[in-house]
Design a protein around this motif. Structure first.
Motif, PDB file in Angstrom:
ATOM      1  N   GLU A   1       0.847  -1.189   0.000  1.00 52.19           N
ATOM      2  CA  GLU A   1       0.000   0.000   0.000  1.00 52.19           C
ATOM      3  C   GLU A   1       0.884   1.241   0.000  1.00 52.19           C
ATOM      4  OE1 GLU A   1      -2.540  -0.210   3.373  1.00 52.19           O
ATOM      5  OE2 GLU A   1      -3.997  -1.543   2.395  1.00 52.19           O
ATOM      6  N   TYR A   2       0.339   2.336  -0.506  1.00 54.06           N
ATOM      7  CA  TYR A   2       1.102   3.587  -0.541  1.00 54.06           C
ATOM      8  C   TYR A   2       0.159   4.729  -0.214  1.00 54.06           C
ATOM      9  CZ  TYR A   2       3.890   7.507  -2.168  1.00 54.06           C
ATOM     10  OH  TYR A   2       4.581   8.686  -2.226  1.00 54.06           O
ATOM     11  N   ILE A   3       0.566   5.591   0.739  1.00 53.16           N
ATOM     12  CA  ILE A   3      -0.227   6.769   1.099  1.00 53.16           C
ATOM     13  C   ILE A   3       0.284   7.969   0.313  1.00 53.16           C
ATOM     14  CG2 ILE A   3      -0.902   8.315   2.969  1.00 53.16           C
ATOM     15  CD1 ILE A   3      -0.669   6.008   4.886  1.00 53.16           C
ATOM     16  N   ILE A   4      -0.602   8.617  -0.395  1.00 55.90           N
ATOM     17  CA  ILE A   4      -0.224   9.708  -1.284  1.00 55.90           C
ATOM     18  C   ILE A   4       0.184  10.927  -0.465  1.00 55.90           C
ATOM     19  CG2 ILE A   4      -1.082  11.294  -3.049  1.00 55.90           C
ATOM     20  CD1 ILE A   4      -2.975   8.974  -3.888  1.00 55.90           C
ATOM     21  N   ALA A   5       1.321  11.501  -0.826  1.00 54.21           N
ATOM     22  CA  ALA A   5       1.835  12.694  -0.163  1.00 54.21           C
ATOM     23  C   ALA A   5       1.759  13.882  -1.122  1.00 54.21           C
ATOM     24  CB  ALA A   5       3.273  12.470   0.292  1.00 54.21           C
TER      25      ALA A   5
ATOM     26  N   LEU B   1      -0.057  10.249 -10.022  1.00 56.85           N
ATOM     27  CA  LEU B   1      -0.315   8.824 -10.223  1.00 56.85           C
ATOM     28  C   LEU B   1       0.715   8.206 -11.166  1.00 56.85           C
ATOM     29  CD1 LEU B   1      -2.412   6.811  -9.177  1.00 56.85           C
ATOM     30  CD2 LEU B   1      -3.629   7.072 -11.354  1.00 56.85           C
ATOM     31  N   SER B   2       1.124   8.950 -12.184  1.00 55.62           N
ATOM     32  CA  SER B   2       2.112   8.417 -13.128  1.00 55.62           C
ATOM     33  C   SER B   2       3.464   8.227 -12.454  1.00 55.62           C
ATOM     34  CB  SER B   2       2.249   9.351 -14.337  1.00 55.62           C
ATOM     35  OG  SER B   2       2.651  10.653 -13.915  1.00 55.62           O
ATOM     36  N   ALA B   3       3.840   9.151 -11.574  1.00 53.81           N
ATOM     37  CA  ALA B   3       5.124   9.019 -10.876  1.00 53.81           C
ATOM     38  C   ALA B   3       5.094   7.835  -9.914  1.00 53.81           C
ATOM     39  CB  ALA B   3       5.438  10.304 -10.121  1.00 53.81           C
ATOM     40  N   ILE B   4       3.942   7.607  -9.259  1.00 51.24           N
ATOM     41  CA  ILE B   4       3.822   6.460  -8.361  1.00 51.24           C
ATOM     42  C   ILE B   4       3.911   5.167  -9.151  1.00 51.24           C
ATOM     43  CG2 ILE B   4       2.259   5.267  -6.770  1.00 51.24           C
ATOM     44  CD1 ILE B   4       1.163   8.071  -6.018  1.00 51.24           C
ATOM     45  N   ALA B   5       3.252   5.116 -10.309  1.00 54.37           N
ATOM     46  CA  ALA B   5       3.320   3.925 -11.156  1.00 54.37           C
ATOM     47  C   ALA B   5       4.753   3.641 -11.589  1.00 54.37           C
ATOM     48  CB  ALA B   5       2.414   4.112 -12.369  1.00 54.37           C
TER      49      ALA B   5
ATOM     50  N   LYS C   1       7.057   0.481 -10.599  1.00 54.53           N
ATOM     51  CA  LYS C   1       7.277  -0.315 -11.812  1.00 54.53           C
ATOM     52  C   LYS C   1       6.025  -1.100 -12.202  1.00 54.53           C
ATOM     53  CE  LYS C   1      12.283  -0.756 -11.037  1.00 54.53           C
ATOM     54  NZ  LYS C   1      12.301   0.141  -9.876  1.00 54.53           N
ATOM     55  N   VAL C   2       4.883  -0.404 -12.213  1.00 53.93           N
ATOM     56  CA  VAL C   2       3.639  -1.007 -12.664  1.00 53.93           C
ATOM     57  C   VAL C   2       3.031  -0.106 -13.729  1.00 53.93           C
ATOM     58  CG1 VAL C   2       3.188  -2.175 -10.484  1.00 53.93           C
ATOM     59  CG2 VAL C   2       2.272   0.112 -10.845  1.00 53.93           C
ATOM     60  N   PRO C   3       2.308  -0.673 -14.709  1.00 49.54           N
ATOM     61  CA  PRO C   3       1.673   0.168 -15.732  1.00 49.54           C
ATOM     62  C   PRO C   3       0.641   1.099 -15.097  1.00 49.54           C
ATOM     63  CG  PRO C   3       1.727  -2.145 -16.414  1.00 49.54           C
ATOM     64  CD  PRO C   3       2.130  -2.108 -14.970  1.00 49.54           C
ATOM     65  N   LEU C   4       0.568   2.304 -15.625  1.00 46.63           N
ATOM     66  CA  LEU C   4      -0.358   3.303 -15.079  1.00 46.63           C
ATOM     67  C   LEU C   4      -1.796   2.811 -15.159  1.00 46.63           C
ATOM     68  CD1 LEU C   4      -1.009   6.115 -13.979  1.00 46.63           C
ATOM     69  CD2 LEU C   4      -0.900   6.990 -16.331  1.00 46.63           C
ATOM     70  N   ALA C   5      -2.170   2.218 -16.268  1.00 46.70           N
ATOM     71  CA  ALA C   5      -3.540   1.741 -16.435  1.00 46.70           C
ATOM     72  C   ALA C   5      -3.871   0.656 -15.418  1.00 46.70           C
ATOM     73  CB  ALA C   5      -3.747   1.212 -17.857  1.00 46.70           C
ATOM     74  N   ARG C   6      -2.906  -0.218 -15.158  1.00 42.38           N
ATOM     75  CA  ARG C   6      -3.150  -1.289 -14.192  1.00 42.38           C
ATOM     76  C   ARG C   6      -3.305  -0.734 -12.769  1.00 42.38           C
ATOM     77  NH1 ARG C   6       0.640  -6.537 -12.900  1.00 42.38           N
ATOM     78  NH2 ARG C   6      -0.908  -7.680 -11.676  1.00 42.38           N
ATOM     79  N   LEU C   7      -2.505   0.300 -12.447  1.00 38.35           N
ATOM     80  CA  LEU C   7      -2.606   0.925 -11.134  1.00 38.35           C
ATOM     81  C   LEU C   7      -3.978   1.563 -10.956  1.00 38.35           C
ATOM     82  CD1 LEU C   7      -1.208   1.751  -8.466  1.00 38.35           C
ATOM     83  CD2 LEU C   7      -0.346   3.789  -9.639  1.00 38.35           C
ATOM     84  N   ARG C   8      -4.485   2.210 -12.025  1.00 43.00           N
ATOM     85  CA  ARG C   8      -5.824   2.810 -11.965  1.00 43.00           C
ATOM     86  C   ARG C   8      -6.892   1.737 -11.783  1.00 43.00           C
ATOM     87  NH1 ARG C   8      -4.533   6.648 -16.346  1.00 43.00           N
ATOM     88  NH2 ARG C   8      -5.498   5.143 -17.743  1.00 43.00           N
ATOM     89  N   ASP C   9      -6.803   0.674 -12.582  1.00 40.77           N
ATOM     90  CA  ASP C   9      -7.817  -0.389 -12.513  1.00 40.77           C
ATOM     91  C   ASP C   9      -7.795  -1.083 -11.150  1.00 40.77           C
ATOM     92  OD1 ASP C   9      -8.498   0.185 -15.092  1.00 40.77           O
ATOM     93  OD2 ASP C   9      -7.312  -1.445 -15.979  1.00 40.77           O
TER      94      ASP C   9
ATOM     95  N   ASP D   1      -9.869   8.055 -13.493  1.00 38.43           N
ATOM     96  CA  ASP D   1      -8.849   8.891 -14.135  1.00 38.43           C
ATOM     97  C   ASP D   1      -7.636   8.941 -13.214  1.00 38.43           C
ATOM     98  OD1 ASP D   1      -9.521  10.734 -12.084  1.00 38.43           O
ATOM     99  OD2 ASP D   1     -11.082  11.607 -13.360  1.00 38.43           O
ATOM    100  N   SER D   2      -6.752   9.896 -13.435  1.00 37.79           N
ATOM    101  CA  SER D   2      -5.491   9.964 -12.681  1.00 37.79           C
ATOM    102  C   SER D   2      -5.543  10.949 -11.526  1.00 37.79           C
ATOM    103  CB  SER D   2      -4.334  10.336 -13.630  1.00 37.79           C
ATOM    104  OG  SER D   2      -4.136   9.310 -14.583  1.00 37.79           O
ATOM    105  N   ARG D   3      -6.739  11.413 -11.160  1.00 39.88           N
ATOM    106  CA  ARG D   3      -6.842  12.354 -10.050  1.00 39.88           C
ATOM    107  C   ARG D   3      -6.685  11.611  -8.714  1.00 39.88           C
ATOM    108  NH1 ARG D   3     -12.346  15.466 -11.324  1.00 39.88           N
ATOM    109  NH2 ARG D   3     -12.887  13.318 -11.882  1.00 39.88           N
ATOM    110  N   ILE D   4      -5.809  12.135  -7.858  1.00 36.12           N
ATOM    111  CA  ILE D   4      -5.565  11.548  -6.535  1.00 36.12           C
ATOM    112  C   ILE D   4      -5.554  12.658  -5.489  1.00 36.12           C
ATOM    113  CG2 ILE D   4      -4.315   9.488  -7.298  1.00 36.12           C
ATOM    114  CD1 ILE D   4      -1.709  10.959  -6.845  1.00 36.12           C
ATOM    115  N   MET D   5      -5.669  12.276  -4.204  1.00 34.52           N
ATOM    116  CA  MET D   5      -5.705  13.242  -3.109  1.00 34.52           C
ATOM    117  C   MET D   5      -4.629  12.914  -2.086  1.00 34.52           C
ATOM    118  SD  MET D   5      -9.816  13.463  -2.470  1.00 34.52           S
ATOM    119  CE  MET D   5      -9.560  14.555  -1.084  1.00 34.52           C
ATOM    120  N   VAL D   6      -4.065  13.947  -1.464  1.00 31.44           N
ATOM    121  CA  VAL D   6      -3.094  13.760  -0.390  1.00 31.44           C
ATOM    122  C   VAL D   6      -3.749  12.997   0.757  1.00 31.44           C
ATOM    123  CG1 VAL D   6      -1.675  14.917   1.345  1.00 31.44           C
ATOM    124  CG2 VAL D   6      -1.796  15.834  -0.985  1.00 31.44           C
TER     125      VAL D   6
END
Length: 434
Positions: free
Chosen positions: A389-393, A398-402, A406-414, A420-425
Motif C-alpha cells: 500500500e502507498y499513502i499519497i503525499a 499517479l504516473s510518478a507512483i506507477a 514499476k507497474v503500468p499506469l492503467a493497471r494501477l488505476r484499474d 482517471d489519474s486524479r488523486i488526493m493527499v
C-alpha cells in the motif's frame, strides 16, 4: 602585633572578598518519565550539600552563602513525589531548601558552570526508585505474525534547554515537539509501523540518553527533529544530516553540529553519563551498513522535504552529531528550517506548516521502508505477497507512483478503481503485483 599577623589578616580579607555571595533568581521544575528535575538559577557559583532525612521523608539542599530571590510556591508539583517545598536560613547566610516527599526516590545533585547559553545552575534530580523502563513491543499481526517497523522520533532539546530562540521568543523545543507529535500520529495510522516518541513532554534528555532509549525500544530508525539557528539571519532552508566519522561536509554543518552537541552543557550530564561510543564504535560504523542506510534513507526524506520547503543543501550533509552515534540503528537529523530566519520562523510557528513538514518527513521514511523493508516485518511480508500500500503525499502524481513501483499506469488505476489519474493527499493506493 607583628607583620606576619597583618599579612594573615590582609590575605583573609582578600580571600573573603573573592568569594561572591550568590542569589537564586529563579527555580524551575520539570517532570520526566523516570525522574523530577529541579533547577536553581544562580547569579554566581555556590557550594552545596545534599541530605536525605526520614520520618517524615525529606530531601534537604543546603546552599552556602546564598539568598533566595525567587518564589517556591508556584512550582508545578503535580505528578511528582514532592508534596511541599519550603526554605529557610541556617548558619547566618546559608540557604536551606527542604522537599517533603511521598515516594521513594534516589536524589542526585550537581552544579553547572555558566556557559554561552545559560548561567550558573544547581541541579537536583529525584529519580523514581520504582521507575519502569518504557519499551516498545514490535507487535505482530495475527494475519501474518510479522512485526512492525519501529520509528523512534526524537524531538530535540526540552526542559531547561529551549534550543534555538526565534523572533517573538519562538522556542525550538516547542516547534519540534509539535512536528514530532504530528509525525507520530501519521505513523500510528500506518499498518506495519510502530512510532515511539523519545521525548514525550517538556523535559531534558541527554544526547546519549536519547540513543539509549531508541536502542531499548528496538528502533529500526532514529529520526531527530530540529529547527536551529545560524549566525546570519538570512540563512534559510531545510536540511537532512547523517553522522560523519571524519569531518563535516560544510561549514554550516560543522557549526550546527557543535551547537546541537552543546545541548548537554545546558541540560547537564551526570558524571555517570559517560559516552562509551568512542573511536572503536565509530570504526564499527564504517564497517557496517548503518551509515550507508542512514545516507540513503536521509536522501528519501530530503527529496520529500524538497516538495514543501526550500533546501539549504540539495544533498544529505554529514557532521559529528553526538545524537546520531548509534552503531546499529540508522539515524538521521532533520533541520526543518532556520528559526533564526524571520520568514521561516513565521512558518514554523504555525500548526499548518508543522503538519506539512511532518507529512513530508513521514512520506520520505515510508518511501525507504516500502522499498527496503526489514526482514520479518509485516511490510516485508506484504511486499512478498504483492499486497503493498502507498499513502499519497503532497507532490505525488499517479504516473510518478506507477513509475516508482514499476507497474503500468492503467493497471494501477484499474487495481484501485480509479476512473482517471486524479488523486488526493492522504489517499491510500493498493499497489498491484508486478
Amino acid at each position: 602585633m607583628g607583620r606576619a599577623f597583618w599579612v594573615r589578616v590582609i590575605l583573609g580579607l582578600l580571600v573573603a572578598s573573592a568569594v561572591e555571595a550568590a542569589d537564586v533568581h529563579d527555580v524551575r521544575l520539570w517532570r520526566a518519565p523516570d525522574h523530577t528535575r529541579i533547577v536553581f538559577d544562580l547569579t554566581a557559583p555556590a557550594e552545596h550539600r545534599l541530605l536525605t532525612l526520614k520520618d517524615p521523608a525529606r530531601i534537604v539542599l543546603d546552599i552556602t552563602d546564598t539568598a533566595l530571590k525567587a518564589s517556591l510556591t508556584s512550582l508545578p508539583l503535580e505528578n511528582t513525589p514532592i508534596t511541599l517545598v519550603r526554605s529557610g536560613i541556617r548558619d547566618g547566610d546559608d540557604l536551606r531548601v527542604v522537599f517533603d516527599i511521598n515516594a521513594a526516590v534516589d536524589p542526585r545533585s550537581f552544579a553547572l558552570k555558566a556557559n554561552a547559553q545559560a548561567g550558573d545552575r544547581l541541579v537536583l534530580d529525584l529519580y523514581d526508585r520504582d521507575a519502569k523502563t518504557e519499551t516498545t513491543v514490535r507487535k505482530s499481526t495475527a494475519e501474518s505474525s510479522r512485526r512492525d517497523i519501529v520509528i523512534a522520533i526524537d524531538a530535540g532539546h526540552g526542559g531547561e534547554d529551549p534550543g534555538a530562540i526565534g523572533p517573538n521568543r519562538l522556542r525550538e523545543k516547542d516547534v519540534v515537539m509539535a512536528i514530532s507529535r504530528e509525525l507520530y500520529a501519521l505513523f500510528e495510522r500506518d499498518a506495519g509501523f510502530k512510532p515511539t516518541l523519545i521525548r514525550s513532554g517538556d523535559y531534558y534528555i541527554s544526547l546519549k540518553g536519547r540513543r539509549d532509549l531508541a536502542r531499548q525500544r528496538q528502533a529500526d530508525l532514529f529520526v531527530s527533529v530540529h529547527a536551529d539557528a545560524f549566525k546570519r539571519r538570512e540563512a534559510n532552508g531545510a536540511s537532512v544530516y547523517a553522522l560523519s566519522i571524519s569531518g563535516a561536509t560544510s561549514t554550516a554543518a560543522s557549526y550546527l553540529a557543535q551547537r546541537e552537541n552543546e545541548a548537554d552543557l545546558v541540560g547537564g550530564v551526570r558524571l555517570s553519563d559517560k559516552d562509551e561510543l568512542l573511536a572503536g564504535v565509530l570504526a564499527d560504523l564504517s564497517m557496517t551498513s548503518t551509515l550507508d542506510t542512514s545516507l540513503k534513507l536521509g536522501d528519501k526524506v530530503l527529496r520529500r522535504v524538497d516538495t514543501i520547503a526550500h533546501l539549504h543543501k540539495r544533498n544529505v550533509e554529514q557532521a559529528g552529531f553526538a545524537v546520531l552515534k548509534s552503531p546499529d540503528i540508522p539515524s538521521i537529523l532533520v533541520e526543518t528550517g532556520f528559526i533564526s530566519n524571520p520568514g521561516e520562523a513565521r512558518k514554523l510557528g504555525t500548526s499548518t506548516y508543522q503538519k506539512t513538514v511532518a507529512r513530508a518527513i513521514h512520506a520520505g521514511i515510508r518511501d525507504w521502508f516500502m522499498d527496503q523493508p526489514p526482514p520479518g516485518t509485516l511490510v516485508a511480508w506484504q511486499k512478498q505477497q504483492g499486497g503493498r500500500e502507498y499513502i499519497i503525499a503532497r507532490g505525488d502524481t499517479l504516473s510518478a507512483i506507477a513509475q516508482r513501483f514499476k507497474v503500468p499506469l492503467a493497471r494501477l488505476r484499474d487495481h484501485n478503481g480509479l476512473d482517471d489519474s486524479r488523486i488526493m493527499v492522504g489517499q491510500t493506493l493498493k499497489i498491484p503485483t508486478t
